[in-house]
Structures are given as structure tokens and as C-alpha cells.
Design an enzyme around this catalytic site. Sequence first.
Site, PDB file in Angstrom:
ATOM      1  N   ASP A  97      36.777  40.950 -25.459  1.00  0.00           N
ATOM      2  CA  ASP A  97      37.170  42.070 -24.696  1.00  0.00           C
ATOM      3  C   ASP A  97      38.749  42.437 -25.094  1.00  0.00           C
ATOM      4  O   ASP A  97      39.553  41.841 -24.891  1.00  0.00           O
ATOM      5  CB  ASP A  97      37.021  41.874 -23.201  1.00  0.00           C
ATOM      6  CG  ASP A  97      36.929  43.068 -22.349  1.00  0.00           C
ATOM      7  OD1 ASP A  97      36.175  43.057 -21.440  1.00  0.00           O
ATOM      8  OD2 ASP A  97      37.488  44.034 -22.767  1.00  0.00           O
TER       9      ASP A  97
ATOM     10  N   ASP B  85      38.557  48.145 -23.954  1.00  0.00           N
ATOM     11  CA  ASP B  85      38.933  48.407 -22.665  1.00  0.00           C
ATOM     12  C   ASP B  85      39.551  49.708 -22.310  1.00  0.00           C
ATOM     13  O   ASP B  85      40.704  49.915 -23.192  1.00  0.00           O
ATOM     14  CB  ASP B  85      39.914  47.265 -21.999  1.00  0.00           C
ATOM     15  CG  ASP B  85      39.830  47.590 -20.595  1.00  0.00           C
ATOM     16  OD1 ASP B  85      38.841  47.412 -19.606  1.00  0.00           O
ATOM     17  OD2 ASP B  85      40.953  47.639 -19.987  1.00  0.00           O
TER      18      ASP B  85
ATOM     19  N   GLU C  45      34.941  51.293 -24.215  1.00  0.00           N
ATOM     20  CA  GLU C  45      34.830  51.935 -22.939  1.00  0.00           C
ATOM     21  C   GLU C  45      35.733  53.134 -22.770  1.00  0.00           C
ATOM     22  O   GLU C  45      36.841  53.199 -22.928  1.00  0.00           O
ATOM     23  CB  GLU C  45      35.465  50.762 -21.793  1.00  0.00           C
ATOM     24  CG  GLU C  45      34.914  51.171 -20.370  1.00  0.00           C
ATOM     25  CD  GLU C  45      36.096  50.586 -19.335  1.00  0.00           C
ATOM     26  OE1 GLU C  45      37.071  50.320 -19.704  1.00  0.00           O
ATOM     27  OE2 GLU C  45      35.543  50.700 -18.263  1.00  0.00           O
TER      28      GLU C  45
ATOM     29  N   HIS D   3      30.843  44.420 -14.854  1.00  0.00           N
ATOM     30  CA  HIS D   3      31.717  43.572 -13.582  1.00  0.00           C
ATOM     31  C   HIS D   3      32.471  44.693 -12.906  1.00  0.00           C
ATOM     32  O   HIS D   3      33.142  44.066 -11.805  1.00  0.00           O
ATOM     33  CB  HIS D   3      32.880  42.815 -14.512  1.00  0.00           C
ATOM     34  CG  HIS D   3      33.714  43.422 -15.313  1.00  0.00           C
ATOM     35  ND1 HIS D   3      33.168  44.209 -16.501  1.00  0.00           N
ATOM     36  CD2 HIS D   3      35.111  43.867 -15.319  1.00  0.00           C
ATOM     37  CE1 HIS D   3      34.308  44.814 -16.975  1.00  0.00           C
ATOM     38  NE2 HIS D   3      35.236  44.494 -16.514  1.00  0.00           N
ATOM     39  N   ASP D   4      32.322  45.926 -13.316  1.00  0.00           N
ATOM     40  CA  ASP D   4      33.126  46.902 -12.387  1.00  0.00           C
ATOM     41  C   ASP D   4      32.071  47.730 -11.281  1.00  0.00           C
ATOM     42  O   ASP D   4      32.571  48.538 -10.534  1.00  0.00           O
ATOM     43  CB  ASP D   4      33.806  48.167 -13.346  1.00  0.00           C
ATOM     44  CG  ASP D   4      35.008  47.494 -13.903  1.00  0.00           C
ATOM     45  OD1 ASP D   4      35.208  47.965 -15.113  1.00  0.00           O
ATOM     46  OD2 ASP D   4      35.599  46.447 -13.616  1.00  0.00           O
TER      47      ASP D   4
HETATM   48  O1  TEU Z   1      37.856  49.647 -16.467  1.00  0.00           O
HETATM   49  C1  TEU Z   1      38.238  50.794 -16.371  1.00  0.00           C
HETATM   50  C2  TEU Z   1      37.801  51.813 -15.428  1.00  0.00           C
HETATM   51  O2  TEU Z   1      37.450  52.860 -15.522  1.00  0.00           O
HETATM   52  C3  TEU Z   1      38.006  51.151 -14.033  1.00  0.00           C
HETATM   53  O3  TEU Z   1      38.684  52.161 -13.329  1.00  0.00           O
HETATM   54  C4  TEU Z   1      36.753  51.054 -13.294  1.00  0.00           C
HETATM   55  O4  TEU Z   1      35.548  51.734 -13.998  1.00  0.00           O
HETATM   56  C5  TEU Z   1      37.020  51.030 -11.810  1.00  0.00           C
HETATM   57  O5  TEU Z   1      37.578  49.962 -11.803  1.00  0.00           O
HETATM   58  C6  TEU Z   1      35.615  51.179 -11.263  1.00  0.00           C
HETATM   59  O6  TEU Z   1      36.194  51.444  -9.928  1.00  0.00           O
HETATM   60  C7  TEU Z   1      38.408  48.483 -17.259  1.00  0.00           C
HETATM   61  C8  TEU Z   1      37.947  47.295 -16.828  1.00  0.00           C
HETATM   62  O7  TEU Z   1      36.546  47.286 -17.028  1.00  0.00           O
HETATM   63  C9  TEU Z   1      38.488  46.836 -15.416  1.00  0.00           C
HETATM   64  O8  TEU Z   1      37.949  45.755 -15.222  1.00  0.00           O
HETATM   65  C10 TEU Z   1      39.869  46.938 -15.502  1.00  0.00           C
HETATM   66  O9  TEU Z   1      40.156  46.357 -13.996  1.00  0.00           O
HETATM   67  C11 TEU Z   1      40.460  48.242 -15.757  1.00  0.00           C
HETATM   68  O10 TEU Z   1      39.788  48.811 -17.131  1.00  0.00           O
HETATM   69  C12 TEU Z   1      42.038  48.006 -16.546  1.00  0.00           C
HETATM   70  O11 TEU Z   1      41.917  47.058 -17.438  1.00  0.00           O
END
Ligand code: TEU
Length: 575
Positions: A99, A201, A262, A338-339
Site C-alpha cells: 500500500d 492511497d 485509489e 477496510h474503509d
Molecule cells: O481512504 C481514502 C478515502 O477516501 C477515505 O476517506 C475513505 O474512503 C473514508 O475513510 C471512508 O469514509 C484512504 C485509506 O483507504 C483510508 O484507510 C485512510 O484513512 C485514508 O486514505 C487516509 O490515508
Amino acid sequence: RPDRDWWKQSVVYQIYPRSFCDSNGDGIGDLPGITSKLDHLKLLGVDVVWLSPVYASPQDDNGYDISDYRAIAPEFGTMAEFDEMLAQMHARGIRLMMDLVVNHSSDEHAWFQEARKSRDNPYHGYYLWRDPKADGSPPTNWEAAFNGSVWEWNEATGEYYLHMFSRKQPDLNWENPALRAEVYDVMRFWLDKGVDGFRMDVINMVSKPWNADGSLPDAPVVRGGFLQPGFALTCNGPRLLEFLREMREQVLDHYDTITVGEAPLATITQGRELTNPETGALNMLFQFEHMDLDSVGGHVNGKWALKPLDLRDLKATMTRWQDALYQQGWNSLYLNNHDQPRPVSRFGDDGRYRVASAKMLATFLHGMQGTPYVYQGEELGMTNVAFPSIDDYQDIEIRNMYRVATEERGMDPAEVMASIHAKGRDNARTPMPWDTSANAGFTTGTPWLKLNPNYPQINAAQAVADPASVFQYYRRLIAMRRVHPVLVHGRYALLVPDHPQLYAYTRTLSKGAGEPAECWLVVCNFSGDTPVFDLPADVPASGCDWMLGNYPPCEGDALHGSPLRPWEARMLRLH
Ligand code: TEU
Ligand code: CA
């Protein structure tokens, strides 16, 4: 490699290391724990692992705040244990994507520790600073994803720094070529160790759409009670393709890699631009349109304002991306990570029809064109949780939103908890349930986050042993991609677009001259009702072979006047 497009036939499995398997009893998943469970992935049949960050980090955002890009966080293990895990993956024919979190670093990174000392420090230009407004207030009214303003005051230099996420995640300044060179060096470090690619990311934030003169617009205040992160104001800037093309030329093209960017709020135009094999930069994107259909305003207005999903919106969104990237680029296919909350709770039925609807959702997703991503526990049909107290939740996004919404904006805690139960990221971060022993075999200690209380019923041991489990269904679905080129290369076409409960589409692969095209039909019932499916007259078929289904083949004609069972999925080869 003979087929440079191996990533088009691959299925990727995402591991969130903190929650996968704990080998030393500290309640936190780690690298030796992952190594001990690689046979589970081999049995499932996945080709690649996407490993969420394991780099040195103060863990403010569970590792998405990196303080040393070339070191392993002690919570997760040592570099020797990383090398062993990678060797064990490769020994099983499994590749590894790391990542890459380079839109921001941790504020504890050496670069930021230097940069914040003075305005003429050589590292100062690695980050994004702005003077306060005349009245001393922050440069704009933008809100961060994890707490109030995106601007944090830095006393030593008398200015603010930008952080789109937590105040411990300062955004990096990609306009600075020296910073970009540092990122490319980090990438080579991991690729030279044998890593096979990267998930990048929020990579569409590295070019900010700010005015050429550096002035910044204030955000329109669309007031709900929840936080509204200013993503729309900091995504998709004018130099994004330029930066990523430079990354491709300087790094990626010198290795045989798989890459996925992403990209919250990515548009279809960008999807085509960035994933074009010749003129693009990355293999594929994680776009978010289908993730923003069941909230008011999606990423712009925040995901917490819930609204029911209309299947026709999902059909329109997925079809737009399938059509736009056909022979132009490539799609990722995902319903969770994970989000995001657990798909069977969000899009299926996590009660009576949990198993059937989990299998249906998998069929719907894996039948489309693109690279499918399976998130840890998805293959078990894991569900959301509903912990009673905010104190049961660990995620910085959940905890900060709860505080702002209830304390600063006077929202009803019960309403806020309902949004957390539906959309909170900890839904996906409850520890992986391996068996029915204490703590589901995840840890011999106290898990960093409570387990889902249904682990005695939903765990890997049960799933592997049960021939009718979600896991065994995923195994068959994943194996089909390797056997049937139509699933990789066939053209997608949506059927019955206006049906509110049925999602039906075909995949058609033209064969050599004179040979009839191969055509598969996927029909998914996104409901507990029994809607009737009728193959449209313009799809020629006199019969079909049942390739896969989450129910036994139906009696009679499966193509005309055939009622689908609750949450049924059918994958049929037409003839
Ligand atoms: O997530 C990016 C993002 O869009 C986040 O706002 C996520 O979609 C949101 O938390 C959902 O409500 C990436 C990573 O996947 C996330 O785990 C990190 O917290 C974030 O970037 C910052 O690195
Ligand atoms: Ca551990």
C-alpha cells in the site's frame, strides 16, 4: 512473463494486517500471523495479496500515517519477517502489492520534523503551507475527513499546514520534484525486494485543483450535521496524469507490476485517461461511484447521511464504467475494503439469507469485466457489527465524527450511532475469525478491537469444512476466471435496466471467423422476493448450461418466465 497482462486474470485478496492474525499474543495482527495463514489464501485460489500498510507509523490512522517508508512497524514485526512472508507468498505463486501512501506522510516522519522548523529548511517544500487569513483564521473553511479544519497551525513558522485527513497526516507537496523523486526511490526499494506492485492511497489527491496563483476557494457549506470532507476541493488536479506518467516512466515500466490507484471522486474520463494501456499510467483505479449511492452526497457531503440504495442506480453506475473502459482501460471490481462496511449487510441480507446473498453479491461482482478484489472475511460472508457504545469503536474517523456531530453540532447520539453501525469502517476491521476457540483463534491475548460476536457461527474453519459455505462458493467462482476467457475478455452488456430487483447482464466473447461467439448470462436477484426473469428477445438463445449458481438449477426453462429464488444468482452459458 509470457503474459504481461497477468493482472487482468488475477483475483486480489486484501489483508488488513492489524486484524488478520496475531502470532505473539499482543492482540494486534502481524506478519508472522499472515505467513501462518497463507494456505487459507492458497485454498481460496487468489493470485495476489494487497497488504494494507505495515510501515513504521505512530498508528494514528492504523498505519496510513507513515513515519519511515523503508521500515516495518514493530507492532507488525521485523524486516526479516516481512522477507519471510514475501518468500512464502511467492513459493505459493501468490504475488504481493504493498500500500503506497504518498499523498501524505505522518507528522512524525523525519521530513516533516525538519520541514516544520523553518520556512527555509530544505524539507519545508515537501509539504503544503499557507499563511492565515488577515484575521488569523485558517486559509479556507474546508473540513478534514477525520476532524475539523484541514489546516493545522505551526507555531515555529507562523503558518498552517494542510492535512486532508488527520492533523498527524500532513499532505505532501507533489509540485516539488525533489519530493516526487523521494517517492520513486521508496517504490524502487520495495520493488527491488521482490514486491509485485502497489495499491496507491488517494492517489488522485496528489495534484490539487488549486488556482494557478495559489489562491484557494472556500467550500460551499452544504450543512448536514455530519462532517463533510473537502475531497471535491483537493482531488483530480491538472497535473495528475503528468505526475503518474512520470512515475510510470521512472519506476513502473522497469518492473513487471500490478498497480491500482485509489481515486475518490474519480470521473469516467479520468478512468479512461489513467488506465489507458498506452497513454495512461496505472493498470486500474478504485473509483467510488458505487460506494456513494446509499448516502446523501457521497464523499462530498460525507457518507454518514444514509439513504436506501436503488438497484437501478447501481446498474447505471457499474454499466457506465464497464462500457467506458471496454478495450480502453481496465476496471477494478470491489464491494468492500477496510474503509467500507460489509457487503452482505449493506447490499444483501445478513439475516435469514446471509449465505445466499453473499454468494449472489460475489457472482454479480466477479461476473463483470475487471480485476476482482476480495477483502478479508468477505469470503466467509462476514457481517457488520453494532457495538452499543462509541467506546467500543477504535477508528479515528468514527470517534472524531461522533464527537463533532454530538458535541459540536448537537446531533442525537442514537442517530449518529445508527450511521456508525451502517457505515463505520470498524465494520470491516473486526478481527478475522479463524475458528470457534477463544477470540476465534485471532489472538491468545486481548484483541485490539472486539470480535464480531457471531464468530462461533461465521469463521474460516466452519467455512472450509462446509461444502455449501460462502468460502467454497468463492473458490469455484475464482477458479472459473482462470478457465473461461469470456470472464476476462468478454464484452459486458446490461439487460432489463429498469427492473428494480433483478441485475442481469451478458458477457460476449467473439471467437475466430465462422465460430459463434460465446455468450454468458449473469442474473442476480437483489431481493428476498421471487421476481420473474425473461431473457429479452434480442438475446438469441435456445438453451443454456448452468455454470454456477447459489441454488440448485431451477426446474424448466431458466431463461423465460423463470422466477428467481430469494437472493438467487445464476451464471449461465447460452447456446
Ligand atoms: O481512504 C481514502 C478515502 O477516501 C477515505 O476517506 C475513505 O474512503 C473514508 O475513510 C471512508 O469514509 C484512504 C485509506 O483507504 C483510508 O484507510 C485512510 O484513512 C485514508 O486514505 C487516509 O490515508
Ligand atoms: Ca501481534
